[in-house]
Design a protein around this motif. Structure first.
Motif, PDB file in Angstrom:
ATOM      1  N   ALA A 266      -5.618   6.228  11.190  1.00  0.00           N
ATOM      2  CA  ALA A 266      -5.159   5.622   9.940  1.00  0.00           C
ATOM      3  C   ALA A 266      -3.739   6.096   9.646  1.00  0.00           C
ATOM      4  O   ALA A 266      -3.225   7.005  10.314  1.00  0.00           O
ATOM      5  CB  ALA A 266      -6.070   6.012   8.780  1.00  0.00           C
ATOM      6  N   VAL A 267      -3.131   5.487   8.646  1.00  0.00           N
ATOM      7  CA  VAL A 267      -1.909   6.039   8.074  1.00  0.00           C
ATOM      8  C   VAL A 267      -2.341   7.016   6.978  1.00  0.00           C
ATOM      9  O   VAL A 267      -3.129   6.652   6.097  1.00  0.00           O
ATOM     10  CB  VAL A 267      -1.001   4.942   7.498  1.00  0.00           C
ATOM     11  N   TYR A 268      -1.858   8.212   7.072  1.00  0.00           N
ATOM     12  CA  TYR A 268      -2.200   9.264   6.106  1.00  0.00           C
ATOM     13  C   TYR A 268      -1.054   9.419   5.099  1.00  0.00           C
ATOM     14  O   TYR A 268       0.107   9.545   5.487  1.00  0.00           O
ATOM     15  CB  TYR A 268      -2.465  10.578   6.828  1.00  0.00           C
ATOM     16  N   TYR A 269      -1.432   9.414   3.822  1.00  0.00           N
ATOM     17  CA  TYR A 269      -0.456   9.482   2.736  1.00  0.00           C
ATOM     18  C   TYR A 269      -0.668  10.756   1.921  1.00  0.00           C
ATOM     19  O   TYR A 269      -1.805  11.077   1.543  1.00  0.00           O
ATOM     20  CB  TYR A 269      -0.598   8.291   1.802  1.00  0.00           C
ATOM     21  N   CYS A 270       0.406  11.430   1.633  1.00  0.00           N
ATOM     22  CA  CYS A 270       0.365  12.545   0.709  1.00  0.00           C
ATOM     23  C   CYS A 270       0.430  12.013  -0.717  1.00  0.00           C
ATOM     24  O   CYS A 270       1.136  11.031  -0.983  1.00  0.00           O
ATOM     25  CB  CYS A 270       1.542  13.478   0.978  1.00  0.00           C
ATOM     26  N   ASN A 271      -0.303  12.664  -1.596  1.00  0.00           N
ATOM     27  CA  ASN A 271      -0.381  12.214  -2.990  1.00  0.00           C
ATOM     28  C   ASN A 271      -0.204  13.398  -3.928  1.00  0.00           C
ATOM     29  O   ASN A 271      -0.682  14.500  -3.626  1.00  0.00           O
ATOM     30  CB  ASN A 271      -1.738  11.546  -3.233  1.00  0.00           C
ATOM     31  N   ALA A 272       0.478  13.178  -5.027  1.00  0.00           N
ATOM     32  CA  ALA A 272       0.581  14.186  -6.085  1.00  0.00           C
ATOM     33  C   ALA A 272       0.270  13.531  -7.414  1.00  0.00           C
ATOM     34  O   ALA A 272       0.721  12.410  -7.682  1.00  0.00           O
ATOM     35  CB  ALA A 272       1.976  14.803  -6.106  1.00  0.00           C
ATOM     36  N   ILE A 273      -0.517  14.233  -8.219  1.00  0.00           N
ATOM     37  CA  ILE A 273      -0.884  13.743  -9.550  1.00  0.00           C
ATOM     38  C   ILE A 273      -0.238  14.649 -10.588  1.00  0.00           C
ATOM     39  O   ILE A 273      -0.359  15.877 -10.516  1.00  0.00           O
ATOM     40  CB  ILE A 273      -2.403  13.723  -9.738  1.00  0.00           C
ATOM     41  N   ILE A 274       0.416  14.006 -11.552  1.00  0.00           N
ATOM     42  CA  ILE A 274       1.151  14.756 -12.569  1.00  0.00           C
ATOM     43  C   ILE A 274       0.223  15.142 -13.712  1.00  0.00           C
ATOM     44  O   ILE A 274      -0.597  14.328 -14.168  1.00  0.00           O
ATOM     45  CB  ILE A 274       2.333  13.927 -13.095  1.00  0.00           C
ATOM     46  N   ARG A 275       0.382  16.359 -14.159  1.00  0.00           N
ATOM     47  CA  ARG A 275      -0.413  16.885 -15.272  1.00  0.00           C
ATOM     48  C   ARG A 275      -0.220  16.040 -16.524  1.00  0.00           C
ATOM     49  O   ARG A 275       0.885  15.576 -16.799  1.00  0.00           O
ATOM     50  CB  ARG A 275       0.012  18.331 -15.534  1.00  0.00           C
ATOM     51  N   ILE A 276      -1.260  15.796 -17.269  1.00  0.00           N
ATOM     52  CA  ILE A 276      -1.330  15.087 -18.554  1.00  0.00           C
ATOM     53  C   ILE A 276      -1.154  13.570 -18.382  1.00  0.00           C
ATOM     54  O   ILE A 276      -2.007  12.802 -18.778  1.00  0.00           O
ATOM     55  CB  ILE A 276      -0.302  15.623 -19.579  1.00  0.00           C
ATOM     56  N   SER A 277      -0.064  13.134 -17.766  1.00  0.00           N
ATOM     57  CA  SER A 277       0.169  11.696 -17.635  1.00  0.00           C
ATOM     58  C   SER A 277      -0.691  11.061 -16.552  1.00  0.00           C
ATOM     59  O   SER A 277      -0.941   9.856 -16.582  1.00  0.00           O
ATOM     60  CB  SER A 277       1.638  11.431 -17.317  1.00  0.00           C
ATOM     61  N   ASN A 278      -1.125  11.870 -15.573  1.00  0.00           N
ATOM     62  CA  ASN A 278      -1.889  11.374 -14.420  1.00  0.00           C
ATOM     63  C   ASN A 278      -1.127  10.339 -13.599  1.00  0.00           C
ATOM     64  O   ASN A 278      -1.745   9.541 -12.886  1.00  0.00           O
ATOM     65  CB  ASN A 278      -3.240  10.803 -14.856  1.00  0.00           C
ATOM     66  N   VAL A 279       0.181  10.347 -13.679  1.00  0.00           N
ATOM     67  CA  VAL A 279       0.980   9.481 -12.815  1.00  0.00           C
ATOM     68  C   VAL A 279       0.832   9.952 -11.377  1.00  0.00           C
ATOM     69  O   VAL A 279       0.824  11.156 -11.100  1.00  0.00           O
ATOM     70  CB  VAL A 279       2.462   9.509 -13.240  1.00  0.00           C
ATOM     71  N   ASN A 280       0.701   8.993 -10.465  1.00  0.00           N
ATOM     72  CA  ASN A 280       0.565   9.292  -9.043  1.00  0.00           C
ATOM     73  C   ASN A 280       1.889   9.065  -8.316  1.00  0.00           C
ATOM     74  O   ASN A 280       2.580   8.071  -8.559  1.00  0.00           O
ATOM     75  CB  ASN A 280      -0.490   8.385  -8.408  1.00  0.00           C
ATOM     76  N   TYR A 281       2.208   9.985  -7.429  1.00  0.00           N
ATOM     77  CA  TYR A 281       3.329   9.810  -6.524  1.00  0.00           C
ATOM     78  C   TYR A 281       2.798   9.819  -5.089  1.00  0.00           C
ATOM     79  O   TYR A 281       1.811  10.510  -4.789  1.00  0.00           O
ATOM     80  CB  TYR A 281       4.366  10.921  -6.700  1.00  0.00           C
ATOM     81  N   TRP A 282       3.485   9.045  -4.237  1.00  0.00           N
ATOM     82  CA  TRP A 282       3.034   8.893  -2.855  1.00  0.00           C
ATOM     83  C   TRP A 282       4.159   9.176  -1.871  1.00  0.00           C
ATOM     84  O   TRP A 282       5.316   8.859  -2.138  1.00  0.00           O
ATOM     85  CB  TRP A 282       2.524   7.466  -2.623  1.00  0.00           C
ATOM     86  N   GLY A 283       3.786   9.721  -0.731  1.00  0.00           N
ATOM     87  CA  GLY A 283       4.718   9.839   0.371  1.00  0.00           C
ATOM     88  C   GLY A 283       4.797   8.525   1.120  1.00  0.00           C
ATOM     89  O   GLY A 283       4.118   7.554   0.789  1.00  0.00           O
ATOM     90  N   GLN A 284       5.615   8.517   2.154  1.00  0.00           N
ATOM     91  CA  GLN A 284       5.843   7.282   2.908  1.00  0.00           C
ATOM     92  C   GLN A 284       4.747   7.015   3.925  1.00  0.00           C
ATOM     93  O   GLN A 284       4.641   5.903   4.443  1.00  0.00           O
ATOM     94  CB  GLN A 284       7.203   7.347   3.626  1.00  0.00           C
ATOM     95  N   GLY A 285       3.924   8.008   4.195  1.00  0.00           N
ATOM     96  CA  GLY A 285       2.826   7.843   5.148  1.00  0.00           C
ATOM     97  C   GLY A 285       3.198   8.298   6.545  1.00  0.00           C
ATOM     98  O   GLY A 285       4.356   8.200   6.963  1.00  0.00           O
ATOM     99  N   THR A 286       2.204   8.804   7.253  1.00  0.00           N
ATOM    100  CA  THR A 286       2.398   9.216   8.639  1.00  0.00           C
ATOM    101  C   THR A 286       1.201   8.727   9.452  1.00  0.00           C
ATOM    102  O   THR A 286       0.057   8.855   9.030  1.00  0.00           O
ATOM    103  CB  THR A 286       2.570  10.746   8.750  1.00  0.00           C
TER     104      THR A 286
END
Length: 117
Positions: A91-111
């Motif tokens: 698969a393509v694996y994506y790194c993810n980060a979730i921001i405290r309180i807002s729960n906004v998600n950020y994503w890497g470009q995938g590998t």
């Protein structure tokens, strides 16, 4: 804003190992959790493993005992050690980060991770 850069994907034979790395930059002190997702062709993106800022870890059932998620000492890096890889881990694996309180998600470009049988 958080930027995520992944590395470590590749081609490996079944039974082999790979280690993925993800480095976060920007507002890293706002991150509540970091994790890894994957998306195979024709399938939905799914959670593989996640680690919270408090150290709580969760894994997808099918990777338990084979994959290990961990953080670097600086807490802005997350790793995914993948052992005993299977073709279905491809698969393509994506790194993810979730921001405290807002729960906004950020994503890497995938590998890309490809496991041959």
């Amino acid at each position: 804003q958080v930027q995520l850069v992944e590395s470590g994907g590749g081609l490996v034979q079944a039974g082999g190992s790979l280690r993925l790395s993800c480095v976060a930059s920007g507002s890293i002190f706002s991150i509540n959790a970091m994790g890894w997702y994957r998306q195979a062709p024709g399938k939905q993106r799914e959670l593989v493993a996640v680690i919270t800022s408090g150290g709580t870890i969760n894994y997808k059932d099918s990777v338990k005992g084979r994959f290990t998620i961990s953080r670097g000492n600086a807490k802005n890096t997350v790793y995914l050690q993948m052992n005993s890889l299977k073709p279905e881990d491809t698969a393509v694996y994506y790194c993810n980060a979730i921001i405290r309180i807002s729960n906004v998600n950020y994503w890497g470009q995938g590998t890309q991770v490809t496991v041959s049988s």
